[in-house]
Design an enzyme around this catalytic site. Structure first.
Site, PDB file in Angstrom:
ATOM      1  N   LYS A  94      -7.541   9.404  -7.751  1.00 28.89           N
ATOM      2  CA  LYS A  94      -8.100  10.243  -6.679  1.00 28.89           C
ATOM      3  C   LYS A  94      -8.848  11.404  -7.325  1.00 28.89           C
ATOM      4  O   LYS A  94      -8.392  12.550  -7.324  1.00 28.89           O
ATOM      5  CB  LYS A  94      -6.973  10.750  -5.783  1.00 28.89           C
TER       6      LYS A  94
ATOM      7  N   ASP B 110       0.146  -2.007   4.456  1.00 29.19           N
ATOM      8  CA  ASP B 110       1.281  -1.093   4.667  1.00 29.19           C
ATOM      9  C   ASP B 110       2.550  -1.869   5.018  1.00 29.19           C
ATOM     10  O   ASP B 110       3.643  -1.303   5.018  1.00 29.19           O
ATOM     11  CB  ASP B 110       0.988  -0.154   5.857  1.00 29.19           C
TER      12      ASP B 110
ATOM     13  N   HIS C 128       0.833  -1.206   0.000  1.00 28.02           N
ATOM     14  CA  HIS C 128       0.000   0.000   0.000  1.00 28.02           C
ATOM     15  C   HIS C 128       0.870   1.259   0.000  1.00 28.02           C
ATOM     16  O   HIS C 128       1.660   1.467   0.926  1.00 28.02           O
ATOM     17  CB  HIS C 128      -0.885  -0.026   1.253  1.00 28.02           C
ATOM     18  N   ARG C 129       0.730   2.054  -1.027  1.00 31.26           N
ATOM     19  CA  ARG C 129       1.594   3.237  -1.237  1.00 31.26           C
ATOM     20  C   ARG C 129       3.065   2.814  -1.141  1.00 31.26           C
ATOM     21  O   ARG C 129       3.910   3.559  -0.640  1.00 31.26           O
ATOM     22  CB  ARG C 129       1.279   4.361  -0.250  1.00 31.26           C
TER      23      ARG C 129
ATOM     24  N   HIS D  32      -0.940  10.872  -2.385  1.00 31.33           N
ATOM     25  CA  HIS D  32      -2.262  10.480  -1.877  1.00 31.33           C
ATOM     26  C   HIS D  32      -3.254  11.641  -1.806  1.00 31.33           C
ATOM     27  O   HIS D  32      -4.397  11.517  -2.216  1.00 31.33           O
ATOM     28  CB  HIS D  32      -2.121   9.841  -0.497  1.00 31.33           C
TER      29      HIS D  32
ATOM     30  N   GLU E 256      -4.809   3.953  -8.177  1.00 34.59           N
ATOM     31  CA  GLU E 256      -6.058   4.535  -7.669  1.00 34.59           C
ATOM     32  C   GLU E 256      -6.193   5.975  -8.149  1.00 34.59           C
ATOM     33  O   GLU E 256      -5.336   6.818  -7.866  1.00 34.59           O
ATOM     34  CB  GLU E 256      -6.110   4.488  -6.134  1.00 34.59           C
TER      35      GLU E 256
ATOM     36  N   GLU F 275       0.273  -0.706  -4.807  1.00 36.75           N
ATOM     37  CA  GLU F 275      -0.875   0.194  -4.878  1.00 36.75           C
ATOM     38  C   GLU F 275      -0.345   1.609  -4.764  1.00 36.75           C
ATOM     39  O   GLU F 275       0.596   1.875  -3.997  1.00 36.75           O
ATOM     40  CB  GLU F 275      -1.844  -0.090  -3.718  1.00 36.75           C
TER      41      GLU F 275
ATOM     42  N   ASP G 291      -1.530   6.141  -5.589  1.00 31.75           N
ATOM     43  CA  ASP G 291      -2.606   7.118  -5.815  1.00 31.75           C
ATOM     44  C   ASP G 291      -2.134   8.178  -6.804  1.00 31.75           C
ATOM     45  O   ASP G 291      -0.975   8.615  -6.730  1.00 31.75           O
ATOM     46  CB  ASP G 291      -2.951   7.821  -4.494  1.00 31.75           C
TER      47      ASP G 291
HETATM   48  O1  G3P Z   1      -6.761   1.320  -2.473  1.00 29.00           O
HETATM   49  C1  G3P Z   1      -7.068   1.082  -1.156  1.00 29.00           C
HETATM   50  C2  G3P Z   1      -6.832   2.262  -0.292  1.00 29.00           C
HETATM   51  O2  G3P Z   1      -5.625   2.826  -0.673  1.00 29.00           O
HETATM   52  C3  G3P Z   1      -7.917   3.297  -0.373  1.00 29.00           C
HETATM   53  O3  G3P Z   1      -7.800   4.287   0.600  1.00 29.00           O
HETATM   54  O4  G3P Z   1      -7.150   6.495   1.456  1.00 29.00           O
HETATM   55  O5  G3P Z   1      -5.513   4.646   1.490  1.00 29.00           O
HETATM   56  O6  G3P Z   1      -6.159   5.692  -0.657  1.00 29.00           O
HETATM   57  P1  G3P Z   1      -6.604   5.314   0.726  1.00 29.00           P
HETATM   58 CA    CA Z   2      -5.020   4.439  -2.247  1.00 31.93          CA
END
Ligand code: G3P
Ligand code: CA
Length: 250
Positions: free
Chosen positions: A120, A238, A10-11, A52, A118, A37, A39
């Site tokens: 945004k 994470d 995640h990120r 993000h 993702e 993943e 953003d």
């Molecule tokens: O893609 C899952 C998750 O990343 C969505 O929420 O706020 O972490 O981008 P957020």
């Molecule tokens: Ca995300």
């Protein structure tokens, strides 16, 4: 034993490195992730950048909206030095910059790592971002598996309209009552569910759709084990290293 569930960073490897930086993505790659993943937002001069928030304020030492700044302006700021409280913090992190999506695609060259992008787009729609994204992925994506996700359905529908084969995934943080209808009508390939929706009894309803269910953001050891036992398609975490180690033991 479950070797099927994929682990997405995640990120990048957000738990231990500055989120959405090349450093964080490289760390996740080194830890052995199946996917990353990230953003995206659009700069004032039309570059897709990986960050993000709508603004630079939280994750960099700059400020202002991404949409009001050029890429050169954004690149002046550190995307690493706000994370000096992290255990592994090194002063080199101060040199990290907000990456472009193109830079991340280049970093992935030579790997078969999947990429979840993702969009945004729910605060600012960033006109034309879907077209730019598909063009960039066509040029630099090296045919890797790309999953496009968003909380903002119009972006996903636009992608599908432009590219029938685009793999789109709807991000949900609260339950919907008729997931099958949505999946069919919107031609969604996947649902990306907040972990509470999976731990909730509606999960079976989602699973019965025979579509891929990826779950975010799972960091707790017991919850990671539970997701592995449920055989979700992918876990977005994470702490990819922790998840990968648990998958081996599970
Ligand atoms: O893609 C899952 C998750 O990343 C969505 O929420 O706020 O972490 O981008 P957020
Ligand atoms: Ca995300």
């Amino acid at each position: 034993m479950n070797h099927m569930t994929k682990i997405y960073g995640h990120r990048g490897s957000k738990g231990n490195y500055p989120e959405n930086t090349l450093l964080s993505f490289q760390a996740a790659i080194d830890q052995g992730v199946d996917g990353l993943e990230l953003d995206i937002h659009l700069t004032s001069d039309g570059e897709i950048v990986v960050i993000h928030d709508e603004t630079l304020n939280r994750t960099t030492d700059g400020s202002g909206n991404v949409k009001d700044l050029t890429l050169d302006e954004i690149k002046q700021y550190s995307a690493g030095n706000k994370f000096s409280h992290f255990t592994h913090y090194s002063e080199n992190w101060d040199e990290e910059r907000v990456p472009t999506l193109e830079e991340v695609l280049e970093l992935l060259d030579g790997t078969d790592i999947e990429l979840n992008i993702e969009l945004k787009t729910y605060v600012y729609p960033y006109e034309g971002i879907e077209e730019k994204l598909l063009t960039l992925v066509k040029e630099k994506g090296n045919n890797r598996k790309i999953v496009y996700s968003s909380f903002h359905l119009p972006s996903l529908l636009r992608l599908k309209q432009l590219e029938r084969s685009a793999h789109i995934a709807w991000l949900l943080h609260s339950p919907i009552s008729n997931p099958a209808d949505y999946m069919k009508e919107l031609e969604l390939e996947s649902l990306h569910l907040a972990k509470d929706l999976v731990l909730h009894d509606m999960f079976q309803q989602y699973k019965d759709l025979n579509k891929s269910v990826r779950v975010w953001t799972v960091n707790d050891e017991n919850e990671l084990k539970e997701m592995l036992d449920l055989e979700v398609e992918s876990i977005i975490t994470d702490y990819p290293e922790k998840a990968i180690n648990l998958r081996v033991k599970n």
